[in-house]
Write a protein that holds these residues in place. Structure first.
Motif, PDB file in Angstrom:
ATOM      1  N   LEU A  30      -9.942   3.525  -5.411  1.00 48.23           N
ATOM      2  CA  LEU A  30     -10.045   3.121  -4.011  1.00 48.23           C
ATOM      3  C   LEU A  30     -10.276   1.615  -3.940  1.00 48.23           C
ATOM      4  N   ARG A  59     -14.616  -2.617  -3.480  1.00 44.85           N
ATOM      5  CA  ARG A  59     -14.712  -2.804  -2.028  1.00 44.85           C
ATOM      6  C   ARG A  59     -15.610  -3.986  -1.654  1.00 44.85           C
ATOM      7  N   GLN A 102      -6.560   6.606 -12.390  1.00 42.28           N
ATOM      8  CA  GLN A 102      -6.191   7.477 -11.284  1.00 42.28           C
ATOM      9  C   GLN A 102      -7.273   7.490 -10.205  1.00 42.28           C
ATOM     10  N   ASN A 103      -6.817   7.661  -8.954  1.00 42.89           N
ATOM     11  CA  ASN A 103      -7.724   7.817  -7.817  1.00 42.89           C
ATOM     12  C   ASN A 103      -8.651   6.613  -7.651  1.00 42.89           C
ATOM     13  N   GLU A 113     -10.785  -1.134  -1.009  1.00 47.30           N
ATOM     14  CA  GLU A 113     -10.948  -1.228   0.440  1.00 47.30           C
ATOM     15  C   GLU A 113     -11.811  -2.418   0.864  1.00 47.30           C
ATOM     16  N   ASN A 162     -11.349   7.245 -10.521  1.00 47.70           N
ATOM     17  CA  ASN A 162     -12.388   7.439  -9.491  1.00 47.70           C
ATOM     18  C   ASN A 162     -13.274   6.211  -9.305  1.00 47.70           C
ATOM     19  N   SER A 182      -3.039   5.721  -9.862  1.00 45.79           N
ATOM     20  CA  SER A 182      -2.865   5.952  -8.422  1.00 45.79           C
ATOM     21  C   SER A 182      -3.947   5.198  -7.668  1.00 45.79           C
ATOM     22  N   VAL A 183      -3.554   4.582  -6.546  1.00 46.87           N
ATOM     23  CA  VAL A 183      -4.446   3.718  -5.781  1.00 46.87           C
ATOM     24  C   VAL A 183      -4.356   4.056  -4.305  1.00 46.87           C
ATOM     25  N   THR A 184      -5.505   4.099  -3.635  1.00 46.73           N
ATOM     26  CA  THR A 184      -5.573   4.146  -2.177  1.00 46.73           C
ATOM     27  C   THR A 184      -6.129   2.814  -1.702  1.00 46.73           C
ATOM     28  N   GLU A 185      -5.438   2.157  -0.796  1.00 49.53           N
ATOM     29  CA  GLU A 185      -5.906   0.878  -0.276  1.00 49.53           C
ATOM     30  C   GLU A 185      -6.038   0.952   1.242  1.00 49.53           C
ATOM     31  N   ARG A 186      -7.084   0.310   1.766  1.00 51.23           N
ATOM     32  CA  ARG A 186      -7.264   0.267   3.218  1.00 51.23           C
ATOM     33  C   ARG A 186      -8.203  -0.878   3.595  1.00 51.23           C
TER      34      ARG A 186
END
Length: 235
Positions: free
Chosen positions: A194, A168, A191-192, A196, A164, A219-223
């Motif tokens: 971000l 950014r 995990q989780n 960005e 978490n 786990s990764v979220t990229e934007r």
């Protein structure tokens, strides 16, 4: 500079501090490390078993290597593996600092820390920001690494058991030649995460996951990130 000095004095107390605010200081380190808050457990630089094995080997006998890995990884870093998602909350805030060091600019063991709007430079091999623990915020920093990597998992930002966490609005710059880091960010058992709106110069890829066993499920979220091979032009 007084904020850094006061923080250093507090670190000598018997109780590990929480909620430190270190702000508006400049530190040019004569040693490998800049701002290091790592007294909770283990060793700040080698958090992968493969790194410990490689460090312990270095031409030594197999018996020595076995004892070294047990002492360092299983006994010390094993604490980290057992704690997993329960790394104690430290809640430090490092803001508007100018830090230059050879090996690591900022290293913290503990969760819920904020590293924001700093100028951070590492001139030798190593990691610029190294955080162990979840719910970290790394935001709005200029992060420069100009040396080769000491370990394959070295990167400007290295995050371990960092569930978490948010990375950014940073500018991440990898300078120089030779064995440069593969990625701008190394993610280990986190995990989780971000990632960005970061601008990255000189890295082969934005991030790389270094999980070592089946129980580690990063786990990764990229934007919104921008990658640049050099200052001369965008990819």
């Amino acid at each position: 500079m007084s904020a850094l000095h006061d923080a250093a004095k507090r670190l000598t107390s018997d109780d590990y501090p929480v909620g430190l605010v270190i702000r508006n200081g400049k530190l040019i380190s004569a040693t490998a490390s800049g701002v290091v808050l790592d007294d909770l457990f283990g060793d700040v630089f080698l958090s992968l078993k493969s790194e410990v094995e490689r460090f312990c080997a270095d031409g030594r006998s197999s018996d020595y290597v076995k004892a070294c890995v047990k002492d360092w990884y299983e006994d010390e870093l094993g604490v980290l593996q057992r704690m997993k998602r329960n790394v104690p909350r430290t809640g430090h805030r490092l803001e508007q600092l100018d830090v230059s060091a050879e090996r690591v600019a900022v290293a913290i063991k503990g969760s819920g820390n904020v590293v924001r709007q700093n100028q951070l430079k590492v001139t030798g091999c190593g990691v610029n920001i190294y955080l162990i623990g979840g719910n970290q915020v790394i935001e709005g920093n200029t992060i420069v690494v100009s040396g080769a990597r000491c370990s394959p998992a070295d990167a400007p930002i290295r995050l371990h058991v960092g569930d978490n966490s948010v990375i950014r609005n940073n500018t991440i710059i990898i300078e120089g030649w030779g064995d440069r880091p593969d990625a701008a960010i190394s993610v280990i058992d986190s995990q989780n995460v971000l990632i960005e709106n970061n601008k990255v110069v000189g890295a082969k890829t934005l991030y790389k996951i270094w999980d070592e066993d089946s129980g580690q499920k990063s786990s990764v979220t990229e934007r919104g990130n921008e990658m640049k091979s050099s200052w001369l032009g965008w990819k």
